[in-house]
Design a protein around this motif. Structure first.
Motif, short mmCIF file in Angstrom:
data_model
loop_
_atom_site.label_atom_id
_atom_site.label_comp_id
_atom_site.label_asym_id
_atom_site.label_seq_id
_atom_site.Cartn_x
_atom_site.Cartn_y
_atom_site.Cartn_z
N LEU A 138 7.03 6.08 -0.20
CA LEU A 138 5.62 5.73 0.62
C LEU A 138 5.26 4.40 0.00
CD1 LEU A 138 3.39 6.26 2.37
CD2 LEU A 138 2.37 7.73 0.34
N LEU A 139 4.89 3.32 0.94
CA LEU A 139 4.36 2.29 0.51
C LEU A 139 2.88 1.89 0.81
CD1 LEU A 139 7.28 -0.02 2.01
CD2 LEU A 139 6.95 0.90 -0.53
N LEU A 140 2.01 1.56 -0.15
CA LEU A 140 0.55 1.39 0.20
C LEU A 140 0.30 -0.01 -0.19
CD1 LEU A 140 -0.74 4.75 -1.43
CD2 LEU A 140 -0.70 4.28 1.12
N VAL A 141 -0.22 -0.68 0.69
CA VAL A 141 -0.53 -2.21 0.59
C VAL A 141 -1.83 -2.48 0.02
CG1 VAL A 141 -0.05 -4.44 1.70
CG2 VAL A 141 1.25 -2.49 2.54
N ALA A 142 -2.06 -2.65 -1.16
CA ALA A 142 -3.39 -2.80 -1.87
C ALA A 142 -4.21 -3.71 -1.14
CB ALA A 142 -3.11 -2.82 -3.31
N PRO A 143 -3.57 -5.02 -1.19
CA PRO A 143 -4.60 -6.20 -0.77
C PRO A 143 -5.24 -6.02 0.82
CG PRO A 143 -2.32 -6.81 -1.05
CD PRO A 143 -2.16 -5.57 -1.55
N ASN A 144 -4.16 -5.33 1.50
CA ASN A 144 -4.72 -5.22 2.89
C ASN A 144 -5.74 -3.87 2.87
OD1 ASN A 144 -2.90 -7.18 3.54
ND2 ASN A 144 -1.38 -5.80 4.68
N ILE A 145 -5.78 -2.76 2.29
CA ILE A 145 -6.82 -2.12 2.19
C ILE A 145 -7.96 -2.49 1.64
CG2 ILE A 145 -7.30 0.09 0.94
CD1 ILE A 145 -4.14 0.78 0.96
N VAL A 146 -7.71 -3.27 0.58
CA VAL A 146 -9.08 -3.95 0.13
C VAL A 146 -9.63 -4.82 0.89
CG1 VAL A 146 -9.82 -5.46 -1.77
CG2 VAL A 146 -8.23 -3.82 -2.38
N HIS A 147 -8.90 -5.65 1.67
CA HIS A 147 -9.45 -6.61 2.79
C HIS A 147 -10.06 -5.89 3.84
CE1 HIS A 147 -9.59 -9.82 5.68
NE2 HIS A 147 -8.97 -8.80 6.56
N VAL A 148 -9.40 -4.81 4.32
CA VAL A 148 -10.25 -3.84 5.48
C VAL A 148 -11.44 -3.27 5.01
CG1 VAL A 148 -9.95 -2.12 7.21
CG2 VAL A 148 -8.00 -3.74 6.65
N GLU A 149 -11.38 -2.79 3.55
CA GLU A 149 -12.54 -1.94 3.44
C GLU A 149 -13.75 -2.93 3.16
OE1 GLU A 149 -11.72 -1.73 -1.45
OE2 GLU A 149 -10.73 -0.38 -0.11
N ARG A 150 -13.53 -4.03 2.72
CA ARG A 150 -14.57 -5.16 2.80
C ARG A 150 -15.16 -5.77 4.06
NH1 ARG A 150 -12.46 -9.40 -2.09
NH2 ARG A 150 -12.55 -7.91 -3.80
N GLU A 151 -14.10 -5.77 4.99
CA GLU A 151 -14.33 -6.19 6.46
C GLU A 151 -15.28 -5.19 6.80
OE1 GLU A 151 -11.69 -8.37 9.67
OE2 GLU A 151 -11.21 -6.29 9.31
N LEU A 152 -15.05 -3.82 7.17
CA LEU A 152 -15.58 -2.85 7.63
C LEU A 152 -17.08 -2.57 6.75
CD1 LEU A 152 -12.89 -0.40 8.31
CD2 LEU A 152 -13.71 -2.09 9.90
N ASP A 153 -17.32 -3.13 5.43
CA ASP A 153 -18.34 -2.70 4.66
C ASP A 153 -18.42 -1.06 4.58
OD1 ASP A 153 -20.47 -3.37 3.17
OD2 ASP A 153 -21.85 -3.44 4.84
N VAL A 154 -17.39 -0.49 4.17
CA VAL A 154 -17.27 1.03 3.96
C VAL A 154 -17.22 1.28 2.63
CG1 VAL A 154 -16.71 1.49 6.43
CG2 VAL A 154 -15.05 1.07 4.42
N ASP A 155 -17.52 2.42 2.23
CA ASP A 155 -17.35 2.92 0.92
C ASP A 155 -15.84 2.91 0.41
OD1 ASP A 155 -16.50 5.21 -1.20
OD2 ASP A 155 -18.65 4.77 -1.65
N PRO A 156 -15.51 1.87 -0.68
CA PRO A 156 -13.87 1.68 -0.82
C PRO A 156 -13.44 3.00 -1.44
CG PRO A 156 -15.46 0.54 -2.62
CD PRO A 156 -16.12 0.99 -1.63
N HIS A 157 -14.19 3.94 -2.25
CA HIS A 157 -13.32 5.15 -2.62
C HIS A 157 -13.04 5.95 -1.44
CE1 HIS A 157 -14.54 3.67 -6.70
NE2 HIS A 157 -15.93 3.77 -6.20
N ASP A 158 -14.00 6.04 -0.60
CA ASP A 158 -13.86 6.92 0.52
C ASP A 158 -12.65 6.42 1.55
OD1 ASP A 158 -15.82 8.49 -0.48
OD2 ASP A 158 -17.13 8.36 1.26
#
Length: 345
Positions: A138-158
């Protein structure tokens, strides 16, 4: 036939590094994503009833890897090289290419594949690679996840746990249903068996004529649509049925489990769906040509198929879909769940 080292270099340059984060933020994200994936295993098991095997051998099992964009690119270059092996063997079985053809052609295809991987590397949040020996990873792409959570302005932990739920479902699917990995590879081999050097020439002639005809002649077709023969489309329809099931099932799991463990899941889902519609014109064109619009449809159609059957017969009966390859839905059955129930149950 493909200079994979060149492809990786080109893709890494195109993809870039992603959002700026401090070392502490990066380390925290890696730990949280790995923990989220591991915690999701029990959530997926309890919701679906699928059990992943426990191995005594530490080399067995499907590990969770939190990667950056170049790491994702390298992993997929390795996977493509493995998957394309049967096709390369098929094309070169009668006559090996000349040294010049290899030297020049492999670099051309390396740049082309690099362009594709570079485009995708900035968009993929996670991926299960079933072809990595021995049981996938299983690959989780950390920079993309951080980018999208910032773009959506959502709770990063959730948001991180929400992504982990979807991707961990894929890991559970392939590890709890061990025949699926070989079945998928057998379909790839079947596809390779339909390709011949003369057929490739005809294919590129057809594609060139269609593209020269302009957008009107191109219509809604993707590159895959343009390049495939009727026999190949039959195989691709079977794969589409399988992949739509996997993607839709994962969406059902993340939306089913989400409200119990992710307080802001409603906001995340609403903003994430809206983001899918907001791509620019060039991005939409590339998505259509690469078949990514079809992948978005897989989430929708697969989820509707799974929900319809679970609502009718329950999750335990639905799980007959995992018993053997013959129980997988066809592309037609995705839009007619009753037909699948009649055939399988």
């Amino acid at each position: 036939m493909v200079d994979w080292d060149l492809a990786v270099r080109v893709a890494s340059r195109i993809a870039g590094d992603g959002p700026e984060v401090s070392r502490t933020e990066a380390e925290d994200a890696v730990v949280e994503l790995r923990d989220g994936a591991n915690a999701s295993t029990a959530y997926v098991r309890d919701f679906t009833g699928l059990e992943t095997p426990v191995h005594d051998d530490p080399e067995r099992g499907a590990p969770v890897l939190v990667v950056d964009r170049p790491g994702w690119i390298q992993a997929n270059a390795d996977a493509f090289g493995h998957l394309l092996g049967p096709l390369v063997d098929r094309l070169t079985e009668r006559k090996a290419p000349s040294g010049l053809a290899v030297a020049v052609g492999s670099r051309v295809t390396g740049v082309e594949v690099g362009g594709l991987l570079g485009f995708l590397a900035g968009k993929v949040l996670g991926q299960f690679d079933p072809f990595h020996a021995p049981d996938g990873r299983l690959l989780l792409v950390a920079p993309n996840i951080v980018h999208v959570e910032r773009e959506l302005d959502v709770d990063p932990h959730d948001f991180r746990l929400w992504v982990c739920l979807h991707e961990e479902t894929h890991r559970v699917q392939f590890t709890a249903v061990p025949w699926m990995r070989e079945h998928l590879f057998s379909e790839v081999q079947a596809l390779a068996a339909t390709v011949s050097p003369s057929g490739v020439d005809e294919t590129f002639k057809r594609v060139t004529e269609t593209i020269r005809g302009g957008p009107q002649r191109l219509g809604s077709a993707s590159i895959v649509d343009l390049m495939s023969t009727p026999e190949q489309r039959d195989i691709l329809d079977r794969v589409t049925g399988m992949m739509s099931l996997l993607e839709g099932h994962a969406d059902v799991v993340m939306d089913g489990v989400g409200p119990t463990v992710i307080p802001s899941v409603g906001t995340i889902r609403r903003r994430f769906n809206q983001r899918r519609k907001g791509a620019g014109s060039l991005d939409r064109l590339l998505r259509r040509l690469l078949g990514l619009d079809a992948k978005m449809a897989q989430y929708r159609d697969g989820a509707e198929f799974v929900r319809a059957i679970v609502d009718k017969v329950g999750m335990a009966e639905f799980n007959a879909v995992w018993d053997r390859a013959e129980n997988l839905p066809s592309k037609a059955e995705l839009s007619d769940p009753e037909a699948w129930v009649s055939r399988v149950l």
